[in-house]
Design a protein around this motif. Structure first.
Motif, PDB file in Angstrom:
ATOM      1  N   GLY A 188       2.361 -21.153 -44.085  1.00  0.00           N
ATOM      2  CA  GLY A 188       1.062 -20.859 -43.509  1.00  0.00           C
ATOM      3  C   GLY A 188       0.248 -19.816 -44.242  1.00  0.00           C
ATOM      4  N   ILE A 244      -0.133 -28.649 -39.329  1.00  0.00           N
ATOM      5  CA  ILE A 244       0.018 -27.595 -40.327  1.00  0.00           C
ATOM      6  C   ILE A 244       0.602 -26.356 -39.651  1.00  0.00           C
ATOM      7  N   ALA A 245       1.029 -25.392 -40.462  1.00  0.00           N
ATOM      8  CA  ALA A 245       1.739 -24.232 -39.920  1.00  0.00           C
ATOM      9  C   ALA A 245       0.875 -23.422 -38.956  1.00  0.00           C
ATOM     10  N   LYS A 246      -0.387 -23.207 -39.307  1.00  0.00           N
ATOM     11  CA  LYS A 246      -1.262 -22.373 -38.479  1.00  0.00           C
ATOM     12  C   LYS A 246      -2.606 -23.078 -38.305  1.00  0.00           C
ATOM     13  N   ASP A 279       4.389 -28.562 -38.588  1.00  0.00           N
ATOM     14  CA  ASP A 279       3.983 -28.540 -39.991  1.00  0.00           C
ATOM     15  C   ASP A 279       4.662 -29.673 -40.752  1.00  0.00           C
ATOM     16  N   HIS A 280       3.907 -30.371 -41.601  1.00  0.00           N
ATOM     17  CA  HIS A 280       4.391 -31.506 -42.390  1.00  0.00           C
ATOM     18  C   HIS A 280       4.871 -32.662 -41.493  1.00  0.00           C
ATOM     19  N   ASP A 329      -2.992 -33.484 -43.550  1.00  0.00           N
ATOM     20  CA  ASP A 329      -2.602 -34.505 -42.573  1.00  0.00           C
ATOM     21  C   ASP A 329      -3.234 -35.857 -42.897  1.00  0.00           C
TER      22      ASP A 329
END
Length: 338
Positions: free
Chosen positions: A50, A248-250, A270-271, A297
């Protein structure tokens, strides 16, 4: 949260012992690192994610691609393939992973490869004709089997490594002392109007070495959202009813930038590998509304949803100041090999 961290601190101590020993063995030469005569730039972070590695990698690609033959090498996180793969016209996110496929889709003129064994991946890239003149390693700060010539360390504003703890109590992959390996440190995802005084406050916390410069960047959102055949003005999209999707992470900054009170926001890990059920669920929520997602994404969703339904919002890294100084540092490093 603080209570949970206190419970996990003994496990973080064990994690510190393992990572500290590993770094000690590399630092003292007990464990060997491969070095190459070609300039190798490693981008990474101390935390689990992130921090904006993909936009920073793309920044370097844009900086270098018209001056040198360049290649990117990633491990290809969550790809459904193994070993070394060089992207070609048959590439997709399953084969490469989402981020490398994003690089290839945007910059087909460069070499994009994946290999969990970075030493082998670099060796394979250097066997190409013509061979790359510069290799960018994505998310390779802890991959010490390769010794890069230049390390760019990222840390996110509001979540800098100086305030974090080792896993599992915190999000650090290795101790804060790992920052000493960096040539440059970038604080990413900053407010565009971050004051000079606040920058100095953060630099003081990071305690860079005398030879380390610290830079500050923000995420610059495009003024247009895209799909395979058309585009929409971002301001227009902000006012529309829509579904926002992020794996996504954040994701919160992405949501905050586009959403209005009538929007649905769907969050995935995420991913995330979007299944057929995920796609059906998204379309069921969307109904007659468009779906806007992140660029990362989009490469995983674009072959699973109607083209006219799905859009993505590109982002770029933007230096708050001294961007030219950063560029010169990178170019000077490369020049030292010529």
């Amino acid at each position: 949260m603080r209570f949970i961290r206190k419970i996990l601190l003994p496990f973080s101590l064990l994690y510190w012992i393992v990572t500290a020993l590993r770094n000690f063995f590399y630092n003292t030469g007990v464990f060997k690192s491969a070095e190459f005569k070609t300039p190798v730039i490693a981008i990474g972070n101390l935390s689990t994610g992130g921090t904006g590695k993909s936009p920073q990698t793309e920044y370097l690609i844009r900086l270098l691609k018209d001056k040198f033959r360049i290649a990117t090498l990633s491990r290809g996180y969550k790809r459904k393939s193994e070993g070394y793969i060089l992207a070609d016209t048959n590439a997709n996110s399953d084969l490469l992973g989402d981020e490398p496929y994003q690089f290839y889709s945007k910059f087909p003129e460069i070499n994009v490869a994946v290999d969990a064994n970075r030493t082998n991946g670099i060796t394979q890239l250097l066997s190409l004709e013509p061979k790359p003149e510069v290799i960018i390693l994505d998310d390779a700060y802890q991959h010490r089997k390769v010794k890069a010539g230049f390390y760019v360390l990222l840390t996110a504003y509001g979540d800098i490594y100086a305030d974090d703890y080792l896993l599992p109590a915190g999000n650090l992959r290795e101790s804060r002392s790992g920052a000493k390996r960096a040539d440059l440190i970038i604080v990413t995802k900053c407010p565009p109007d971050l004051s000079a005084a606040k920058q100095q406050e953060i630099i003081k916390k990071l305690r860079p070495l005398p030879n380390q410069k610290v830079y500050f960047t923000a995420i610059a959102y495009d003024v247009v959202v895209y799909n395979g055949v058309s585009s929409l003005n971002t301001t227009e999209v902000m006012a529309m009813e829509k579904v926002l999707v992020a794996g996504i992470a954040k994701p919160q900054p992405f949501f905050n930038h586009l959403k209005n009170d009538s929007d649905d926001c769907l969050t995935y890990a995420d991913h995330h590998d979007f299944s057929d059920k995920d796609v059906k669920d998204i379309l069921a929520v969307a109904k007659n509304k468009i779906v806007v997602t992140t660029e990362k994404d989009y490469v995983r969703l674009k072959d699973k949803m109607p083209t006219d339904k799905l859009f993505y919002l590109p982002i770029k890294t933007s230096f708050l100041d001294r961007g030219k100084e950063f560029d010169k540092a990178v170019l000077d490093f490369i020049a030292g090999y010529r």
